[in-house]
Design a protein around this motif. Structure first.
Motif: not given
Length: 717
Positions: A534-541, A612-615
């Motif tokens: 979600l809003a934290n997806k950039q952490n994985g990148f 996981d991704y949001g809408y």
């Protein structure tokens, strides 16, 4: 019953050759830019939350099987890609070695029913595993189902299979061309002949036999509109009972939620045969409701046991009216509770408390709770009595990954598989009473694990988070060396140590393998998952980029020596980090990736992934998705690494239009002269059921491409 993700991509990866280097002349000039096929650029633009979003290649979303224009584009792209791959001198070396490495016996976990043992077996280079049965564990196996006879190209596979309680019948599914759709059939085990029963429009289904063998429970979707079976959203799944010898039209619907069509349902029958347990989900999260139907009640009235899709409730077993569940409610690393369903308002009671390790799954076998834990992405298996008392750990063959331990609650034995990066998968029989494991099927692979070093390292990400990473290489390889970095980072899926013949082929040439356990996965429980979605997806990148920087800082790899790879959600990962740090990578191998983050929820299983991704339809989520969507963020004016994207025409999980549009945008952008290609497989899907020969061909292409652009010297025998 552990709920499965609808985005999981099987690992299809895989080592000592010596002698003459097959490399290009280092004095040769850089190749001229490739001439890509002309891709029509449309004028589709939509205004979303005040921003004009261009989508010039939307026409490539059309189904390649039904749109001649898309089919022509696919053929043209494959011609260019094939011509380029034909120039790579290491390709034939990799193909020959992969063929030798794959040529070893592989066994699946046996399932015991009615005194018989059912298991899968591949003699080595068979395109599909064959299903066998033995009348005794030590007896000779006989072939029940050989899917290699089903199609000339080997792309029709045996999907799921499940024997009846008495072992006289076997339900099995047919998967054609890699599609998620299944055709369900039933076999008479004694004669080996199929019955007339046949079920259609089954996908993402569990299967559960009635204990009397009269039929089985399964889940299905309504029949899609003509021509839409590989594109249309999957909605209105319902649970049915099929009685043997009757047509599918006579199947009885046991549970459905037409008022909430996005909900999916999967059913299981308790070992005592009394209860039908229905698990209801709406996305890919390990969150679900639980509904019970008392099969001894003539009314078969559903009873909601757990309401609200807020937490995971995974069935472990039952003793009468006492049910055991694994849950992450008030326990982000999960625990086991009991619920007495005889009570009017049952309340869960803690039985096995949350541990520092992550509880991955549990079951009751032989009157013992066998629970699997993760400790820094490595398996521990622990035993408990039914009252929760610790009984000690199961002694595993080493540090690695153990999976299995299935069976009925009164079984005296169970089976598990053990593997690690340098240990080919071995099947063990485990005696529950004596707590003793003995090998049942040990592979003989042309591979010497003593030549390899497996290390687990920890590095800091951008925000200081400590992230684990496995680094595997030949012991005589000193850095910096060409390195393949792999990760997934989503849907609570953990990247665990596992043997891969494909990866061995890369490592024995002197390449290094690195597998990063980035946030978004399940390696450290719900907190780790939440930290990368979600809003934290950039952490994985950021974790993945930091892994590459660490490998360079430690001298494991060097500039222009790092290739990255990921599939499905991992394909998204590769696409996103290449856009953000094209300077860091020499080559990128995104497979079946989710590349258009603004339209992923409009096709087949895509709607599940909003967990996981949001809408895309919600402004806050849209802004996050827009910021990293691979298709929308290709940065003209920067020099990109060499890219070989892969997909397949029958992928109805992540539809191939994602990769088609991404490739078209890459080729139309000013991102340097390195090749930016797509390899599109025919009669293949998201990964499962792919024939061995297609796996070998594809992997040879990938490794040759990565070797070319990381400077790996490929040696021929």
């Amino acid at each position: 019953m552990r709920l499965a993700s609808l985005l999981l991509l099987p690992l299809l990866f895989a080592a000592p050759i010596a002698a003459t280097p097959v490399t290009e002349d280092p004095t040769s000039p850089m190749p001229m830019p490739l001439t890509y096929p002309t891709t029509e650029r449309g004028d589709v633009t939509e205004t979303l939350f005040g921003e004009a979003i261009a989508d010039p290649y939307r026409w490539l979303e059309n189904d390649v099987r039904n749109d001649p224009k898309v089919a022509q584009w696919v053929a043209a792209q494959n011609r260019v890609t094939d011509a380029y791959l034909d120039t790579l001198p290491g390709r034939d070396v990799f193909k020959a070695r992969l063929t030798a490495l794959f040529d070893y016996e592989r066994f699946g976990l046996p399932e015991a029913k009615g005194g018989r043992y059912f298991y899968a077996h591949n003699s080595g280079l068979q395109n599909q595993a064959v299903l066998y049965v033995r009348d005794t564990l030590a007896g000779e196996g006989r072939v029940l189902i050989d899917p290699n006879t089903w199609s000339k190209d080997g792309a029709t596979a045996l999907g799921e299979s499940q024997p009846s309680e008495d072992g006289t019948k076997l339900l099995y599914t047919i998967q054609d061309g890699g599609s998620d759709w299944r055709t369900v059939k039933v076999l008479d085990v004694e004669t080996g002949k199929p019955l007339e029963d046949e079920l259609k429009w089954v996908k993402f289904s569990g299967f559960a036999w009635a204990k009397d063998g009269s039929g089985f429970f399964y889940s299905r979707f309504p029949e899609p509109a003509g021509g839409q079976e590989f594109q249309a959203l999957n909605e209105n799944q319902a649970v049915y009972f099929h009685r043997l010898g009757t047509p599918q039209s006579a199947d009885v619907q046991y549970y459905a939620t037409p008022e909430t069509p996005k909900r999916g349902h999967s059913a299981g029958v308790t070992d005592d045969g009394r209860w039908l347990v229905i698990y209801t989900t709406e996305g890919t999260d390990n969150s679900n409701e639980v509904t019970l139907i008392d099969l001894e009640d003539a009314d078969r009235t559903p009873r909601k046991l757990i309401s609200g899709i807020d937490h995971e409730w995974s069935g472990v077993g039952n003793q009468g009216t006492t049910f055991y569940f694994l849950t992450n409610k008030d326990a982000p690393r999960s625990k086991i509770v009991t619920i007495d369903v005889a009570q009017a308002n049952p309340v869960p009671r803690d039985l096995i408390a949350q541990d520092d390790a992550v509880l991955q799954g549990a079951g009751i076998v032989g009157g013992t709770i066998i629970a699997s834990y993760l400790v820094d992405a490595k398996t521990e298996v622990r035993r408990h009595s039914l009252d929760g008392k610790p009984l000690g750990a199961v002694a595993l063959p080493g540090i690695g990954t153990a999976a299995g331990f299935g069976g009925d609650q009164d079984d005296a034995e169970t089976f598990f598989a053990f593997t690690s990066f340098a240990t080919p998968t071995t099947i063990y029989r485990y005696d529950v009473k004596t707590d003793r494991a003995t090998p049942w099927a040990t592979p003989d692979v042309d591979f010497d694990p003593a030549l390899y070093d497996v290390a687990q390292r920890f590095y800091e990400s951008k925000d200081g988070t400590r992230v684990p990473m496995f680094v595997v290489k030949r012991k005589d390889v000193t850095g910096p060396a060409p390195t393949l970095l792999y990760a997934y980072g989503g849907f609570n899926i953990s990247m665990l140590p596992a043997f891969s013949a494909s990866r061995v082929a890369w490592m024995e040439q002197g390449g290094v393998l690195a597998v990063a356990n980035i946030r978004g996965g399940g390696e450290y429980g719900k907190t780790w998952h939440d930290g990368g979605r979600l809003a934290n997806k950039q952490n994985g990148f950021d974790d993945f980029i930091a892994a590459g920087e660490y490998l360079m800082a430690q001298g494991i790899t060097g500039k222009d020596q790092l290739a990255i790879q990921g599939g499905s959600n991992g394909g998204l990962l590769v696409g996103a980090v290449v856009n953000q740090r094209p300077d860091l990578f020499a080559a990128a191998l995104p497979a079946v990736g989710v590349m258009d983050m603004l339209r992923f929820d409009r096709f087949t299983a895509g709607r599940y992934w909003v967990d996981d991704y949001g809408y895309p339809s919600k402004e806050a989520d849209f802004k996050v998705l827009r910021a990293y969507s691979p298709y929308h963020n290709i940065a003209s004016g920067k020099v990109y690494p060499a890219i070989l994207a892969t997909t397949a025409d029958t992928d109805d999980r992540v539809v191939p239009g994602h990769t088609f549009k991404y490739t078209a945008m890459l080729q139309a952008s000013d991102i340097g002269d390195k090749p930016h290609l797509v390899r599109i497989e025919t009669r293949a899907g998201h990964g499962s059921g792919k024939p061995t020969d297609k796996v070998i061909e594809e992997t040879a292409d990938l490794w040759a491409f990565a070797a070319k652009w990381t400077g790996l010297e490929v040696t021929a025998p």
